[in-house]
Scaffold this motif. Structure first.
Motif, PDB file in Angstrom:
ATOM      1  N   UNK A  22       0.828  -1.206   0.000  1.00 22.93           N
ATOM      2  CA  UNK A  22       0.000   0.000   0.000  1.00 22.93           C
ATOM      3  C   UNK A  22       0.865   1.261   0.000  1.00 22.93           C
ATOM      4  N   UNK A  23       1.897   1.262   0.822  1.00 26.33           N
ATOM      5  CA  UNK A  23       2.789   2.430   0.889  1.00 26.33           C
ATOM      6  C   UNK A  23       3.489   2.658  -0.442  1.00 26.33           C
ATOM      7  N   UNK A  24       3.932   1.574  -1.067  1.00 25.23           N
ATOM      8  CA  UNK A  24       4.628   1.677  -2.353  1.00 25.23           C
ATOM      9  C   UNK A  24       3.683   2.155  -3.455  1.00 25.23           C
ATOM     10  N   UNK A  25       2.493   1.609  -3.502  1.00 23.73           N
ATOM     11  CA  UNK A  25       1.528   1.988  -4.534  1.00 23.73           C
ATOM     12  C   UNK A  25       1.069   3.433  -4.373  1.00 23.73           C
ATOM     13  N   UNK A  26       0.923   3.872  -3.149  1.00 22.40           N
ATOM     14  CA  UNK A  26       0.533   5.265  -2.907  1.00 22.40           C
ATOM     15  C   UNK A  26       1.628   6.206  -3.421  1.00 22.40           C
ATOM     16  N   UNK A  27       2.885   5.810  -3.217  1.00 21.67           N
ATOM     17  CA  UNK A  27       4.003   6.603  -3.724  1.00 21.67           C
ATOM     18  C   UNK A  27       3.970   6.667  -5.255  1.00 21.67           C
ATOM     19  N   UNK A  28       3.705   5.540  -5.902  1.00 23.24           N
ATOM     20  CA  UNK A  28       3.658   5.509  -7.365  1.00 23.24           C
ATOM     21  C   UNK A  28       2.477   6.307  -7.904  1.00 23.24           C
ATOM     22  N   UNK A  29       1.362   6.272  -7.195  1.00 22.54           N
ATOM     23  CA  UNK A  29       0.195   7.059  -7.586  1.00 22.54           C
ATOM     24  C   UNK A  29       0.557   8.541  -7.641  1.00 22.54           C
ATOM     25  N   UNK A  30       1.296   8.991  -6.636  1.00 24.07           N
ATOM     26  CA  UNK A  30       1.688  10.396  -6.590  1.00 24.07           C
ATOM     27  C   UNK A  30       2.809  10.687  -7.584  1.00 24.07           C
ATOM     28  N   UNK A  31       3.771   9.786  -7.701  1.00 27.28           N
ATOM     29  CA  UNK A  31       4.903   9.983  -8.605  1.00 27.28           C
ATOM     30  C   UNK A  31       4.435  10.164 -10.048  1.00 27.28           C
ATOM     31  N   UNK A  32       3.472   9.370 -10.458  1.00 29.80           N
ATOM     32  CA  UNK A  32       2.990   9.431 -11.843  1.00 29.80           C
ATOM     33  C   UNK A  32       1.749  10.304 -11.985  1.00 29.80           C
ATOM     34  N   UNK A  33       1.416  11.013 -10.918  1.00 34.15           N
ATOM     35  CA  UNK A  33       0.299  11.973 -10.936  1.00 34.15           C
ATOM     36  C   UNK A  33      -0.968  11.336 -11.503  1.00 34.15           C
ATOM     37  N   UNK A  34      -1.323  10.165 -10.999  1.00 32.93           N
ATOM     38  CA  UNK A  34      -2.495   9.463 -11.511  1.00 32.93           C
ATOM     39  C   UNK A  34      -3.793  10.159 -11.128  1.00 32.93           C
ATOM     40  N   UNK A  35      -3.737  11.040 -10.151  1.00 30.14           N
ATOM     41  CA  UNK A  35      -4.921  11.806  -9.785  1.00 30.14           C
ATOM     42  C   UNK A  35      -5.410  12.708 -10.901  1.00 30.14           C
ATOM     43  N   UNK A  36      -4.550  12.952 -11.897  1.00 39.79           N
ATOM     44  CA  UNK A  36      -4.937  13.846 -12.993  1.00 39.79           C
ATOM     45  C   UNK A  36      -6.073  13.272 -13.821  1.00 39.79           C
ATOM     46  N   UNK A  37      -6.260  11.941 -13.761  1.00 40.27           N
ATOM     47  CA  UNK A  37      -7.348  11.349 -14.527  1.00 40.27           C
ATOM     48  C   UNK A  37      -8.698  11.694 -13.920  1.00 40.27           C
ATOM     49  N   UNK A  38      -8.719  11.900 -12.621  1.00 39.55           N
ATOM     50  CA  UNK A  38      -9.933  12.320 -11.946  1.00 39.55           C
ATOM     51  C   UNK A  38     -11.038  11.289 -11.881  1.00 39.55           C
ATOM     52  N   UNK A  39     -10.724  10.050 -12.221  1.00 36.04           N
ATOM     53  CA  UNK A  39     -11.769   9.013 -12.254  1.00 36.04           C
ATOM     54  C   UNK A  39     -11.590   7.954 -11.171  1.00 36.04           C
ATOM     55  N   UNK A  40     -10.462   7.973 -10.476  1.00 39.80           N
ATOM     56  CA  UNK A  40     -10.249   7.015  -9.388  1.00 39.80           C
ATOM     57  C   UNK A  40      -9.294   7.621  -8.367  1.00 39.80           C
ATOM     58  N   UNK A  41      -9.442   7.175  -7.148  1.00 41.66           N
ATOM     59  CA  UNK A  41      -8.606   7.655  -6.051  1.00 41.66           C
ATOM     60  C   UNK A  41      -7.415   6.715  -5.849  1.00 41.66           C
ATOM     61  N   UNK A  42      -6.506   7.131  -5.011  1.00 41.79           N
ATOM     62  CA  UNK A  42      -5.370   6.272  -4.675  1.00 41.79           C
ATOM     63  C   UNK A  42      -5.852   4.976  -4.035  1.00 41.79           C
ATOM     64  N   UNK A  43      -6.886   5.078  -3.199  1.00 45.49           N
ATOM     65  CA  UNK A  43      -7.420   3.888  -2.539  1.00 45.49           C
ATOM     66  C   UNK A  43      -7.998   2.912  -3.560  1.00 45.49           C
ATOM     67  N   UNK A  44      -8.693   3.429  -4.566  1.00 43.81           N
ATOM     68  CA  UNK A  44      -9.254   2.569  -5.606  1.00 43.81           C
ATOM     69  C   UNK A  44      -8.140   1.945  -6.434  1.00 43.81           C
ATOM     70  N   UNK A  45      -7.124   2.705  -6.741  1.00 42.08           N
ATOM     71  CA  UNK A  45      -5.968   2.191  -7.481  1.00 42.08           C
ATOM     72  C   UNK A  45      -5.328   1.029  -6.729  1.00 42.08           C
ATOM     73  N   UNK A  46      -5.137   1.202  -5.431  1.00 41.31           N
ATOM     74  CA  UNK A  46      -4.527   0.159  -4.603  1.00 41.31           C
ATOM     75  C   UNK A  46      -5.421  -1.077  -4.537  1.00 41.31           C
ATOM     76  N   UNK A  47      -6.724  -0.866  -4.353  1.00 45.39           N
ATOM     77  CA  UNK A  47      -7.652  -2.000  -4.231  1.00 45.39           C
ATOM     78  C   UNK A  47      -7.700  -2.812  -5.522  1.00 45.39           C
ATOM     79  N   UNK A  48      -7.813  -2.134  -6.662  1.00 50.25           N
ATOM     80  CA  UNK A  48      -7.898  -2.843  -7.942  1.00 50.25           C
ATOM     81  C   UNK A  48      -6.594  -3.569  -8.238  1.00 50.25           C
ATOM     82  N   UNK A  49      -5.467  -2.895  -8.008  1.00 56.21           N
ATOM     83  CA  UNK A  49      -4.186  -3.561  -8.230  1.00 56.21           C
ATOM     84  C   UNK A  49      -4.061  -4.803  -7.354  1.00 56.21           C
ATOM     85  N   UNK A  50      -4.442  -4.671  -6.088  1.00 58.92           N
ATOM     86  CA  UNK A  50      -4.318  -5.791  -5.156  1.00 58.92           C
ATOM     87  C   UNK A  50      -5.139  -6.983  -5.614  1.00 58.92           C
ATOM     88  N   UNK A  51      -6.374  -6.744  -6.056  1.00 59.90           N
ATOM     89  CA  UNK A  51      -7.223  -7.840  -6.527  1.00 59.90           C
ATOM     90  C   UNK A  51      -6.607  -8.532  -7.740  1.00 59.90           C
TER      91      UNK A  51
END
Length: 231
Positions: A22-51
């Motif tokens: 979770x800590x690593x994925x949150x860092x990557x979410x911020x590093x690649x500015x994935x929030x710019x898509x505006x369609x999913x949160x860091x928590x959703x990114x982590x949950x989907x990746x984990x599944x």
């Protein structure tokens, strides 16, 4: 002393994979500015990746995909599941995840206290893991766990994945142990519990979330400190 040799799983048993991932994925979410898509949160990114990652690991452990396929597909599949395309997944993200994750140091509560206790009581500690060799050693060193274990057996080193009984027999041979004097501690009912059972080894099912199940295990604990009641 009924048992002398104790075999531990690493991920999800000693090393807290979920917290570290979770800590690593949150860092990557911020590093690649994935929030710019505006369609999913860091928590959703982590949950989907984990599944997706868990599903791919089950395929890998079943011999249906390779290590390379697992690493190459988990992030592209995550982006598709989140409504984007495979091309939106940064090409370097998988490598960054693989590089960063093993350096995280979160372990389960009482890990060091219990390992110290068992070592001081005279038990010989070993590790059996399906994780990739180069990554597992970085995890162990980063979390200051390496020195606790006499033998560290990875699936890559013997050519068989848990729950295949051959990896357990290989571990017994490497450690000079016999099955009756050995005990396997792990979080996975199939890989750790059933695999050890098929090799004639007693098992401790580590079940911190207290999931309900119908499996037969020699012992079951929800906290590593409970090993002191068994050993």
């Amino acid at each position: 002393m009924k048992y002398r040799h104790l075999f531990f799983d690493l991920d999800h048993t000693l090393w807290d994979f979920e917290a570290n991932a979770d800590e690593t994925l949150r860092h990557l979410f911020e590093l690649h500015e994935l929030g710019r898509y505006g369609t999913f949160t860091a928590e959703e990114f982590i949950r989907v990746y984990s599944d997706i990652n868990h599903g791919l690991w089950r395929l890998y452990q079943g011999g249906k995909i390779t290590q390379q396929q697992l690493r190459a597909t988990r992030f592209p599949r995550t982006f598709v599941k989140l409504g984007l395309t495979e091309a939106d997944a940064p090409a370097e993200m998988s490598g960054q995840f693989t590089d960063l994750l093993p350096h995280k140091t979160a372990v389960f509560p009482y890990t060091y206290e219990v390992l110290d206790y068992l070592r001081d009581k005279g038990y010989v500690l070993h590790l059996i893991t399906n994780g990739f060799k180069e990554i597992q050693y970085v995890k162990l060193n980063s979390a200051r766990l390496t020195d606790y274990f006499r033998e560290i057996v990875t699936s890559e080193c013997c050519g068989h994945l848990k729950p295949d009984a051959r990896i357990f027999r290989h571990a017994l041979e490497r450690s000079g142990a016999t099955a009756p004097e050995s005990l396997m501690i792990g979080d996975n009912l199939e890989c750790d519990v059933l695999g050890a059972y098929n090799a004639g080894i007693d098992q401790v099912y580590f079940n911190p979330e207290k999931r309900r199940h119908l499996a037969q295990t020699t012992y079951e604990i929800s906290c590593l400190s409970e090993l002191k009641n068994i050993l």
